[in-house]
Design a protein around this motif. Structure first.
Motif, PDB file in Angstrom:
ATOM      1  N   GLN A   1       0.824  -1.221   0.000  1.00  0.00           N
ATOM      2  CA  GLN A   1       0.000   0.000   0.000  1.00  0.00           C
ATOM      3  C   GLN A   1       0.857   1.271   0.000  1.00  0.00           C
ATOM      4  O   GLN A   1       0.376   2.348  -0.303  1.00  0.00           O
ATOM      5  N   PHE A   2       2.151   1.137   0.305  1.00  0.00           N
ATOM      6  CA  PHE A   2       3.031   2.301   0.287  1.00  0.00           C
ATOM      7  C   PHE A   2       3.581   2.603  -1.104  1.00  0.00           C
ATOM      8  O   PHE A   2       4.084   3.689  -1.360  1.00  0.00           O
ATOM      9  N   TYR A   3       3.522   1.652  -2.040  1.00  0.00           N
ATOM     10  CA  TYR A   3       4.091   1.855  -3.376  1.00  0.00           C
ATOM     11  C   TYR A   3       3.458   3.030  -4.117  1.00  0.00           C
ATOM     12  O   TYR A   3       4.195   3.895  -4.607  1.00  0.00           O
ATOM     13  N   PRO A   4       2.126   3.078  -4.261  1.00  0.00           N
ATOM     14  CA  PRO A   4       1.545   4.195  -5.032  1.00  0.00           C
ATOM     15  C   PRO A   4       1.886   5.579  -4.480  1.00  0.00           C
ATOM     16  O   PRO A   4       2.313   6.454  -5.250  1.00  0.00           O
ATOM     17  N   PRO A   5       1.765   5.827  -3.152  1.00  0.00           N
ATOM     18  CA  PRO A   5       2.115   7.185  -2.697  1.00  0.00           C
ATOM     19  C   PRO A   5       3.609   7.497  -2.857  1.00  0.00           C
ATOM     20  O   PRO A   5       3.973   8.631  -3.166  1.00  0.00           O
ATOM     21  N   LEU A   6       4.471   6.502  -2.693  1.00  0.00           N
ATOM     22  CA  LEU A   6       5.901   6.737  -2.893  1.00  0.00           C
ATOM     23  C   LEU A   6       6.203   7.024  -4.360  1.00  0.00           C
ATOM     24  O   LEU A   6       6.995   7.915  -4.684  1.00  0.00           O
ATOM     25  N   PHE A   7       5.561   6.272  -5.246  1.00  0.00           N
ATOM     26  CA  PHE A   7       5.746   6.494  -6.673  1.00  0.00           C
ATOM     27  C   PHE A   7       5.303   7.913  -7.053  1.00  0.00           C
ATOM     28  O   PHE A   7       6.017   8.632  -7.758  1.00  0.00           O
TER      29      PHE A   7
ATOM     30  N   LEU B   1      12.305  12.323  -8.831  1.00  0.00           N
ATOM     31  CA  LEU B   1      13.263  11.432  -8.175  1.00  0.00           C
ATOM     32  C   LEU B   1      13.216  10.039  -8.794  1.00  0.00           C
ATOM     33  O   LEU B   1      12.181   9.620  -9.311  1.00  0.00           O
ATOM     34  N   LEU B   2      14.316   9.334  -8.701  1.00  0.00           N
ATOM     35  CA  LEU B   2      14.369   7.944  -9.143  1.00  0.00           C
ATOM     36  C   LEU B   2      13.508   7.085  -8.216  1.00  0.00           C
ATOM     37  O   LEU B   2      13.595   7.194  -6.999  1.00  0.00           O
ATOM     38  N   PHE B   3      12.676   6.235  -8.795  1.00  0.00           N
ATOM     39  CA  PHE B   3      11.841   5.303  -8.025  1.00  0.00           C
ATOM     40  C   PHE B   3      12.285   3.893  -8.384  1.00  0.00           C
ATOM     41  O   PHE B   3      12.284   3.513  -9.550  1.00  0.00           O
ATOM     42  N   THR B   4      12.705   3.126  -7.379  1.00  0.00           N
ATOM     43  CA  THR B   4      13.149   1.753  -7.596  1.00  0.00           C
ATOM     44  C   THR B   4      12.449   0.843  -6.609  1.00  0.00           C
ATOM     45  O   THR B   4      12.342   1.167  -5.423  1.00  0.00           O
ATOM     46  N   MET B   5      11.978  -0.294  -7.108  1.00  0.00           N
ATOM     47  CA  MET B   5      11.399  -1.302  -6.224  1.00  0.00           C
ATOM     48  C   MET B   5      11.756  -2.677  -6.780  1.00  0.00           C
ATOM     49  O   MET B   5      12.141  -2.810  -7.933  1.00  0.00           O
ATOM     50  N   TYR B   6      11.658  -3.673  -5.931  1.00  0.00           N
ATOM     51  CA  TYR B   6      11.965  -5.041  -6.319  1.00  0.00           C
ATOM     52  C   TYR B   6      10.664  -5.830  -6.347  1.00  0.00           C
ATOM     53  O   TYR B   6       9.918  -5.833  -5.375  1.00  0.00           O
ATOM     54  N   VAL B   7      10.412  -6.484  -7.479  1.00  0.00           N
ATOM     55  CA  VAL B   7       9.191  -7.268  -7.645  1.00  0.00           C
ATOM     56  C   VAL B   7       9.578  -8.651  -8.150  1.00  0.00           C
ATOM     57  O   VAL B   7      10.186  -8.772  -9.227  1.00  0.00           O
TER      58      VAL B   7
END
Length: 156
Positions: free
Chosen positions: A108-114, A122-128
């Protein structure tokens, strides 16, 4: 460090039982290489002094294991802290790890961080599922597209 010199032997004891090292910008040179001298020191600490070597990084832990096996020639009593501290593993053999800690960021934190990263360029990086997914800032994306056009390469 304690040193005892005699005519025939030199004994050095290392005062620490664990050494934790960041990868990028610390263990790796700017050319993404680990020097022979660094490899030699880490191997000596591990094999001669029993020091646990911990690799710590924002990288995926899956990408860190080959450093122990292929570069440092270590397969037991080695630890990895990856995903910016969200996952900790112990390598038990060359092909097996034991998970010691795992606390991923709730989805649930992904969309607001994105949105925050987009808004602030800013660069947005996540691991999926074991893959790194990054979204470049607008400015950097535009620059890469312009460089591609200047090089004469086709943009898909």
């Amino acid at each position: 460090m304690q040193t005892t010199n005699t005519a025939t032997t030199t004994t050095m004891s290392f005062p620490y039982s664990l050494v934790a090292i960041d990868l990028d910008g610390t263990l790796f040179t700017s050319d993404k290489v680990i020097t022979d001298n660094t490899i030699s020191i880490l191997r000596k600490l591990h094999f001669d002094h029993g020091v646990k070597i911990v690799l710590a990084s924002g990288r995926m832990t899956e990408n860190m294991a080959p450093l122990y096996i292929n570069v440092l020639d270590m397969t037991e009593e080695v630890y990895m802290i990856g995903y910016n501290g969200a996952k900790c593993l112990q390598m038990t053999t060359a092909h097996q790890t034991e998970q010691l800690f795992h606390r991923p960021l709730p989805r649930q934190f992904y969309p607001p961080l994105f949105r925050y990263c987009q808004k602030n360029d800013l660069l947005f990086t996540m691991y999926v599922n074991g893959k790194c997914v990054s979204v470049l800032p607008q400015q950097q994306q535009q620059q890469q597209e312009e460089e591609t056009v200047e090089d004469g390469a086709a943009i898909a």
